[in-house]
Design an enzyme around this catalytic site. Structure first.
Site, PDB file in Angstrom:
ATOM      1  N   LYS A  54       0.848  -1.204   0.000  1.00  0.00           N
ATOM      2  CA  LYS A  54       0.000   0.000   0.000  1.00  0.00           C
ATOM      3  C   LYS A  54       0.877   1.245   0.000  1.00  0.00           C
ATOM      4  O   LYS A  54       0.626   2.202  -0.746  1.00  0.00           O
ATOM      5  CB  LYS A  54      -0.927  -0.017   1.232  1.00  0.00           C
ATOM      6  CG  LYS A  54      -2.036  -1.062   1.140  1.00  0.00           C
ATOM      7  CD  LYS A  54      -2.759  -1.289   2.463  1.00  0.00           C
ATOM      8  CE  LYS A  54      -3.757  -2.436   2.324  1.00  0.00           C
ATOM      9  NZ  LYS A  54      -4.439  -2.812   3.567  1.00  0.00           N
ATOM     10  N   GLN A  98      -4.127  -1.170   9.819  1.00  0.00           N
ATOM     11  CA  GLN A  98      -4.155  -2.537   9.284  1.00  0.00           C
ATOM     12  C   GLN A  98      -4.746  -3.501  10.315  1.00  0.00           C
ATOM     13  O   GLN A  98      -4.384  -3.485  11.490  1.00  0.00           O
ATOM     14  CB  GLN A  98      -2.728  -2.966   8.890  1.00  0.00           C
ATOM     15  CG  GLN A  98      -2.654  -4.296   8.172  1.00  0.00           C
ATOM     16  CD  GLN A  98      -3.298  -4.293   6.784  1.00  0.00           C
ATOM     17  OE1 GLN A  98      -3.418  -3.257   6.125  1.00  0.00           O
ATOM     18  NE2 GLN A  98      -3.731  -5.442   6.327  1.00  0.00           N
ATOM     19  N   ASP A 121     -10.910   2.887   4.612  1.00  0.00           N
ATOM     20  CA  ASP A 121     -11.377   1.501   4.600  1.00  0.00           C
ATOM     21  C   ASP A 121     -12.890   1.426   4.802  1.00  0.00           C
ATOM     22  O   ASP A 121     -13.474   0.351   4.721  1.00  0.00           O
ATOM     23  CB  ASP A 121     -10.739   0.714   5.753  1.00  0.00           C
ATOM     24  CG  ASP A 121      -9.459   0.026   5.351  1.00  0.00           C
ATOM     25  OD1 ASP A 121      -9.385  -0.437   4.202  1.00  0.00           O
ATOM     26  OD2 ASP A 121      -8.553  -0.066   6.193  1.00  0.00           O
TER      27      ASP A 121
HETATM   28  N1  GUN Z   1      -6.612  -6.588   6.588  1.00  0.00           N
HETATM   29  C1  GUN Z   1      -6.852  -7.331   5.478  1.00  0.00           C
HETATM   30  N2  GUN Z   1      -7.346  -6.553   4.493  1.00  0.00           N
HETATM   31  C2  GUN Z   1      -7.436  -5.305   5.001  1.00  0.00           C
HETATM   32  C3  GUN Z   1      -7.877  -4.055   4.470  1.00  0.00           C
HETATM   33  O1  GUN Z   1      -8.334  -3.928   3.323  1.00  0.00           O
HETATM   34  N3  GUN Z   1      -7.796  -2.995   5.324  1.00  0.00           N
HETATM   35  C4  GUN Z   1      -7.338  -3.103   6.585  1.00  0.00           C
HETATM   36  N4  GUN Z   1      -7.312  -2.020   7.335  1.00  0.00           N
HETATM   37  N5  GUN Z   1      -6.920  -4.235   7.107  1.00  0.00           N
HETATM   38  C5  GUN Z   1      -6.970  -5.323   6.310  1.00  0.00           C
END
Ligand code: GUN
Length: 285
Positions: A54, A98, A121
Site C-alpha cells: 500500500k 491494518q 477503509d
Molecule cells: N486486513 C486485510 N485486508 C485489510 C484491508 O483492506 N484494510 C485493513 N485495514 N486491514 C486489512
C-alpha cells in the site's frame, strides 16, 4: 467450457491511469498532495506485506505516505492517541489501521478515534451507515474493487441472484450492500448457514470470502455463473515453498463457471488501487 478469466490487473491498471490524471489535476489546481497514513501494530508477516505494498503504491502515485509502526505490546491508549493525532493532521487525508490488531486491543475503540472523513477503509459506523442509506462517500476497498470487476465483465447485474459467503465488516457486509444497490437479489451466507452448496448452486454471481483454501468446489457452481474469489490463502506448494490459493478450487471451477477471478491477479489486484482512489476522494472533499 472454460471460464473467461477476469483480469483484475488490467482493470486495476486502467483505474490507476485515471487516478494519476486526477492527482496531477488536483496538484496543479490546488497545490494539494493526497496523504495516506498507514498504521501497523505488531509483526504479522501478511500484514507487513500488505502495508508495504500500500505504501509503495501511494509513493509511486506521488502521494505523501506516512507510516506508523508500533510494537505488538502497544497499549490501547497509545494507539488511540496516534489515530487521534492523524485524524487532526491536515496533511493526512486517508488513515488505514491494518487489521487484525493484536488480541489485547479493542478494534471498535480504535475506529471510534478515526475521523470518518479519513476512513479510507470505510470501517467506521458512520461510513457503514452511509452505505446502508445509499449515501456512501467512501466505500470499503475490496468490495468496491469487486463491483468494478463486475461492471467491466458483466455489466448490468439487475435481477441476478448473488450469493456472498462471508459476513465480515471489511468485506461481506459492504459487498452485499453494493450488490443490493446494483439491484441484484442478494443472499448472505456464513459459517452457520445450512446447505452452502445448495445456496451456491442458485447463484448467478458467487462471491467467496471465507478464508478457507479451495473450499468452494466445481459442483457448487451454477453453469455459466460469475465466480468472484476474495480469498488469499498461503498453502504449502509441496517443494518446501508456499503458494497463494483462493477460497475456490480454481482449476475445476473454471470448467463450470462463465467467468472467474484468479488468485493472485483477480480481486487482490483491485484492493490497493481502490484504496488510492479513496485517498484521492478524501483529499478532494
Ligand atoms: N486486513 C486485510 N485486508 C485489510 C484491508 O483492506 N484494510 C485493513 N485495514 N486491514 C486489512
Amino acid at each position: 467450457m472454460t471460464a473467461t478469466v477476469i483480469d483484475g490487473k488490467a482493470v486495476a491498471a486502467s483505474l490507476r491511469g485515471r487516478i494519476e490524471t486526477e492527482t496531477a489535476k488536483l496538484k496543479a489546481q490546488t497545490g494539494l498532495t493526497p496523504g495516506l497514513a498507514t498504521v501497523l501494530v505488531g509483526k504479522d508477516p501478511a500484514s507487513e506485506v500488505y502495508v508495504r505494498n500500500k505504501r509503495k503504491t501511494a509513493e509511486a502515485l506521488g502521494f505523501n505516505s506516512i507510516h506508523i509502526e508500533l510494537p505488538e505490546n502497544t497499549s490501547q491508549d497509545e494507539l488511540v492517541g496516534k489515530v487521534k493525532a492523524l485524524s487532526a493532521d491536515k496533511s493526512v487525508h486517508g488513515i488505514l489501521v491494518q487489521l487484525p490488531l493484536p488480541k489485547h486491543l479493542n478494534e471498535n475503540a480504535v475506529l471510534d478515534a478515526l475521523d470518518p472523513a479519513k476512513d479510507v477503509d470505510a470501517l467506521t459506523p458512520t461510513n457503514a451507515g452511509l452505505l446502508l442509506s445509499g449515501r456512501a462517500h467512501l466505500v470499503s476497498c475490496t468490495p468496491a474493487g469487486v463491483m468494478l470487476l463486475l461492471k467491466e465483465y458483466v455489466g448490468d447485474i439487475a435481477g441476478k441472484e448473488a450469493l456472498v459467503i462471508g459476513r465480515s465488516l471489511l468485506f461481506g457486509k459492504p459487498a452485499a450492500q453494493l450488490l443490493l444497490a446494483a439491484n441484484a437479489t442478494v443472499t448472505m451466507a456464513h459459517s452457520r448457514s445450512k446447505d452452502l452448496p445448495g445456496l451456491a448452486r442458485r447463484a448467478d454471481i458467487l462471491v467467496a470470502a471465507i478464508g478457507k483454501p479451495e473450499f468452494v468446489k466445481a459442483d457448487w457452481i451454477k453453469p455459466g455463473a460469475v465466480v468472484i474469489d476474495v480469498g488469499i490463502n498461503r498453502v504449502p506448494a509441496g517443494d518446501g515453498k508456499h503458494k497463494l490459493v483462493g477460497d475456490v478450487a480454481y482449476e475445476e471451477a473454471a470448467q463450470v463457471a462463465g467467468a472467474i477471478t484468479p488468485v493472485p491477479g483477480g480481486v487482490g489486484a483491485m484492493t490497493i488501487i481502490c484504496l488510492m482512489q479513496n485517498t484521492l476522494i478524501a483529499a478532494c472533499a
